[in-house]
Design a protein around this motif. Sequence first.
Motif, mmCIF file in Angstrom:
data_model
loop_
_atom_site.group_PDB
_atom_site.id
_atom_site.type_symbol
_atom_site.label_atom_id
_atom_site.label_comp_id
_atom_site.label_asym_id
_atom_site.label_seq_id
_atom_site.Cartn_x
_atom_site.Cartn_y
_atom_site.Cartn_z
ATOM 1 N N GLN A 1 -5.682 7.914 3.028
ATOM 2 C CA GLN A 1 -4.714 6.827 3.191
ATOM 3 C C GLN A 1 -3.748 7.112 4.336
ATOM 4 O OE1 GLN A 1 -2.824 5.780 -0.450
ATOM 5 N NE2 GLN A 1 -2.238 3.766 0.287
ATOM 6 N N TRP B 1 -10.434 5.383 -0.981
ATOM 7 C CA TRP B 1 -10.739 4.787 -2.286
ATOM 8 C C TRP B 1 -11.636 5.707 -3.112
ATOM 9 C CZ3 TRP B 1 -7.636 1.171 -3.696
ATOM 10 C CH2 TRP B 1 -7.078 0.318 -2.756
ATOM 11 N N TYR C 1 3.215 2.004 -2.066
ATOM 12 C CA TYR C 1 3.383 2.506 -3.424
ATOM 13 C C TYR C 1 2.144 3.260 -3.894
ATOM 14 C CZ TYR C 1 7.525 -0.401 -3.608
ATOM 15 O OH TYR C 1 8.744 -0.946 -3.356
ATOM 16 N N LEU C 2 0.975 2.812 -3.459
ATOM 17 C CA LEU C 2 -0.249 3.522 -3.787
ATOM 18 C C LEU C 2 -0.257 4.910 -3.144
ATOM 19 C CD1 LEU C 2 -3.016 3.465 -5.151
ATOM 20 C CD2 LEU C 2 -3.929 2.432 -3.071
ATOM 21 N N TYR C 3 0.269 5.008 -1.944
ATOM 22 C CA TYR C 3 0.373 6.301 -1.269
ATOM 23 C C TYR C 3 1.281 7.247 -2.065
ATOM 24 C CZ TYR C 3 1.210 9.723 2.415
ATOM 25 O OH TYR C 3 1.309 10.887 3.129
ATOM 26 N N ASN D 1 -0.578 8.354 -5.168
ATOM 27 C CA ASN D 1 -1.570 9.383 -4.825
ATOM 28 C C ASN D 1 -0.908 10.733 -4.584
ATOM 29 O OD1 ASN D 1 -3.845 7.739 -4.987
ATOM 30 N ND2 ASN D 1 -3.665 7.084 -2.866
ATOM 31 N N MET E 1 0.813 -1.202 0.000
ATOM 32 C CA MET E 1 0.000 0.000 0.000
ATOM 33 C C MET E 1 0.853 1.260 0.000
ATOM 34 S SD MET E 1 -3.142 -0.501 -0.250
ATOM 35 C CE MET E 1 -4.567 0.088 0.577
ATOM 36 N N LEU F 1 -9.305 8.099 -4.728
ATOM 37 C CA LEU F 1 -8.587 7.404 -5.797
ATOM 38 C C LEU F 1 -9.480 7.254 -7.022
ATOM 39 C CD1 LEU F 1 -5.978 5.801 -6.546
ATOM 40 C CD2 LEU F 1 -7.213 3.768 -5.809
#
Length: 95
Positions: free
Chosen positions: A67, A75, A3-5, A8, A1, A78
């Motif tokens: 996040q 989400w 990398y998603l942060y 974003n 998670m 996102l």
Amino acid sequence: MRYLYYLNCAMMALSAVLTVVLAVVCLIYVLYLGREPQLQDELRFLFVTTGLFGVMAVGGVIAVLGQHRSRPWHWAGLGLWVGALTLALRLFAPA
């Protein structure tokens, strides 16, 4: 998670910068509208583009804050910036 942060954060920063730059271009167009009437044709598209990147920046902010605080509503942010990115890609895609 993590990398998603980072993704974003990158989308939030890049779209915020593009929004500010396009807003300045809108201001310049409005100031020179009396001298150059052909700018009127491009002004609506420029407003739409600025708004689209603004929505993308807001979605990035929602995603990053959600996040960071470990909230499930990140989400929604996102989805908002992904949707705005999809619209931007369709808007600028060659016909």
